[in-house]
Design an enzyme around this catalytic site. Structure first.
Site, mmCIF file in Angstrom:
data_model
loop_
_atom_site.group_PDB
_atom_site.id
_atom_site.type_symbol
_atom_site.label_atom_id
_atom_site.label_comp_id
_atom_site.label_asym_id
_atom_site.label_seq_id
_atom_site.Cartn_x
_atom_site.Cartn_y
_atom_site.Cartn_z
ATOM 1 N N GLN A 20 -4.562 16.199 -6.678
ATOM 2 C CA GLN A 20 -3.613 15.543 -7.573
ATOM 3 C C GLN A 20 -3.333 14.088 -7.198
ATOM 4 O O GLN A 20 -2.796 13.334 -7.998
ATOM 5 C CB GLN A 20 -2.304 16.333 -7.592
ATOM 6 C CG GLN A 20 -2.481 17.723 -8.178
ATOM 7 C CD GLN A 20 -1.201 18.540 -8.169
ATOM 8 O OE1 GLN A 20 -0.943 19.271 -7.214
ATOM 9 N NE2 GLN A 20 -0.388 18.427 -9.202
ATOM 10 N N HIS A 114 -5.239 24.160 -1.920
ATOM 11 C CA HIS A 114 -4.256 23.946 -2.992
ATOM 12 C C HIS A 114 -5.021 23.898 -4.324
ATOM 13 O O HIS A 114 -5.368 22.836 -4.823
ATOM 14 C CB HIS A 114 -3.451 22.667 -2.750
ATOM 15 C CG HIS A 114 -2.230 22.553 -3.627
ATOM 16 N ND1 HIS A 114 -0.952 22.372 -3.124
ATOM 17 C CD2 HIS A 114 -2.073 22.615 -4.966
ATOM 18 C CE1 HIS A 114 -0.077 22.317 -4.125
ATOM 19 N NE2 HIS A 114 -0.744 22.451 -5.263
ATOM 20 N N ASN A 158 -1.991 27.946 -1.625
ATOM 21 C CA ASN A 158 -0.905 27.550 -2.495
ATOM 22 C C ASN A 158 -0.891 28.435 -3.751
ATOM 23 O O ASN A 158 -1.872 28.474 -4.502
ATOM 24 C CB ASN A 158 -1.088 26.088 -2.935
ATOM 25 C CG ASN A 158 0.059 25.598 -3.797
ATOM 26 O OD1 ASN A 158 1.169 25.406 -3.304
ATOM 27 N ND2 ASN A 158 -0.180 25.402 -5.091
ATOM 28 N N GLU A 159 0.182 29.162 -3.914
ATOM 29 C CA GLU A 159 0.475 29.886 -5.161
ATOM 30 C C GLU A 159 -0.654 30.762 -5.710
ATOM 31 O O GLU A 159 -1.068 30.592 -6.864
ATOM 32 C CB GLU A 159 0.909 28.901 -6.253
ATOM 33 C CG GLU A 159 2.149 28.116 -5.896
ATOM 34 C CD GLU A 159 2.668 27.277 -7.052
ATOM 35 O OE1 GLU A 159 1.949 27.091 -8.052
ATOM 36 O OE2 GLU A 159 3.817 26.808 -6.977
HETATM 37 C C1 BGC Z 1 1.845 23.427 -7.861
HETATM 38 C C2 BGC Z 1 1.642 21.943 -8.012
HETATM 39 C C3 BGC Z 1 2.106 21.510 -9.392
HETATM 40 C C4 BGC Z 1 3.586 21.823 -9.510
HETATM 41 C C5 BGC Z 1 4.237 21.370 -10.803
HETATM 42 C C6 BGC Z 1 3.076 23.970 -8.499
HETATM 43 O O1 BGC Z 1 2.689 25.042 -9.308
HETATM 44 O O2 BGC Z 1 1.711 23.806 -6.516
HETATM 45 O O3 BGC Z 1 0.308 21.646 -7.765
HETATM 46 O O4 BGC Z 1 1.830 20.186 -9.650
HETATM 47 O O5 BGC Z 1 3.804 23.195 -9.368
HETATM 48 O O6 BGC Z 1 3.772 22.040 -11.898
#
Ligand code: BGC
Length: 410
Positions: A20, A114, A158-159
């Site tokens: 990003q 990520h 990440n997530e």
């Molecule tokens: C993510 C980021 C994303 C942010 C805002 C999260 O889901 O880790 O990469 O930019 O939320 O949407």
């Protein structure tokens, strides 16, 4: 007004993710997806914030603002651009980034994955392939050997629950459009074997990612270095509306608890929250037209973070770090209000005995918001897209001052 002092050693930071902000992440699957005909991405990531070259200035700015921590990700597609071929230059780059953090008194929190993956991984089945935990373990071993002594804390993934959230809530199903077949063709795999981390909802993906997480957890702990290791989750504060007890419990279970339960025994869980969701007898009750919303269309509800911290701690039974929290808005005054109200609910959770160890704003910079491109503004620092000039917003000064004092007035 009350003044609340946060626990000693509390981490105060802002977060980014490599794809990003770095720019020109050309060996990643996302770069390819952004350039497919009929892509679902609003625009390509391009130079992003050129953080790959401008990180010294960005880290110095965070320190000057008052922060003592920075969460960023290292990019697998740069470190291992072809299977088994590791780039020493890329590893050295991240070593310099870590050293820069230490020079500025910044505690580096490193995310190993990520969302983005190398293209070769997706060609080989990606996050639907049973060999991927081994591949991820090999990457983590190589990266930790090079960087571990400088890492302050690490998030493996990440997530991993994000695709589930997108499909159950929006619903967002890119699998059904022409984009998916074009992507499958571009990676040379059958559409049902296209293992994209951000979009796949097949149940075996969860097993593969958590197998990879377990392997990585042990590898990162083997050193060099001695740092806590966790994983981050996207957590929505699921609240029960009229008659919604059963439905809300199902959402809490499917979107959060089945993941949180896997984290028991880890060093921390990274909680990442932006909004709440109210669930009634007939399902999700959307916020009314008169309710303030962020640029993503979610209700402005800063207290959501308090709810998700409590839920995460109760289910995972491990310490919490708020690894992302913030507001997509062009009105920075609302962002400062958001932070203040969010921090009040974080403080209340700590006062109730929950072990919260840090708070990271999403995001340090206005950056590339995946399929939405550069329109949403999450940053506490504005980035001029033509000149790459950085300008801290008032919310950055406000949060930085809270960070420096380790104290907040509510
Ligand atoms: C993510 C980021 C994303 C942010 C805002 C999260 O889901 O880790 O990469 O930019 O939320 O949407």
């Amino acid at each position: 007004m009350n003044e609340y002092t946060f626990p000693q050693g509390f981490l105060w930071g802002a977060a980014t993710a490599a794809h990003q902000v770095e720019g020109n992440n050309v060996n990643s699957e996302s770069w390819l997806l952004e350039h497919l005909p009929g892509t679902i991405y609003a625009e390509p990531s391009g130079d992003a914030c050129d953080h790959y070259h401008r990180y010294p200035e960005d880290i110095a700015l965070l320190a000057k603002l008052g922060f003592n921590a920075y969460r960023f990700s290292i990019e697998w597609a740069r470190i291992e651009p072809e299977e088994g071929e590791f780039s020493l230059a890329a590893l050295d780059h991240y070593r310099r980034m870590l050293a820069t953090c230490h020079e500025h008194g910044i505690h580096p929190v490193v995310t190993f994955h990520h969302f983005t993956s190398p293209r070769w991984l997706i060609r080989a089945g990606g996050w639907l392939d049973a060999r991927t935990p081994d591949r991820f373990a090999r990457y983590c071993e190589r990266a930790t050997r090079h960087l571990g002594d400088l890492i302050g804390a690490a998030c493996t993934f990440n997530e991993p629950n994000l695709p589930m959230i997108l499909s159950k809530i929006l619903p967002f199903s890119p699998q059904e459009g022409p984009f998916w077949s074009a992507a499958a063709q571009a990676f040379g795999v059958a559409p049902d074997r296209l293992g994209l981390f951000q979009f796949v909802t097949q149940p075996q993906m969860r097993e593969i990612i958590f197998a990879a997480h377990r392997r990585a957890y042990d590898i990162l702990h083997a050193g060099p270095g001695n740092f806590p290791v966790g994983l981050t989750l996207a957590l929505i504060d699921v609240q029960t509306g009229p008659g919604g007890e059963t439905e809300a419990a199902v959402f809490r279970r499917d979107l959060a608890e089945v993941y949180l339960e896997q984290l028991r025994g880890d060093d921390f869980v990274g909680v990442q929250t932006y909004a709440r969701m109210v669930v009634g007898a007939a399902g999700i009750i959307p916020p009314g037209d008169d309710v303030e919303k962020n640029q993503m269309g979610e209700e402005f509800y800063p207290e959501a973070i308090g709810g998700t911290i409590r839920h995460a701690a109760a289910v995972a039974r491990i310490p919490v770090i708020v690894t992302e929290n913030g507001l997509a808005s062009t009105d920075d005054a609302r962002r400062a209000v958001y932070f203040q109200r969010a921090l009040r609910s974080v403080a209340a959770a700590i006062e109730d005995g929950i072990d919260v160890r840090g708070y990271f704003a999403w995001s340090a910079l206005d950056n590339f918001e995946w399929v939405s491109g550069y329109v949403p503004k999450f940053g506490i620092i504005a980035v001029d897209r033509a000149t790459q000039a950085r300008t801290p917003k008032p919310s950055a000064h406000w949060l930085g001052a809270v960070a420096r004092a380790n104290r907040c007035a509510f």
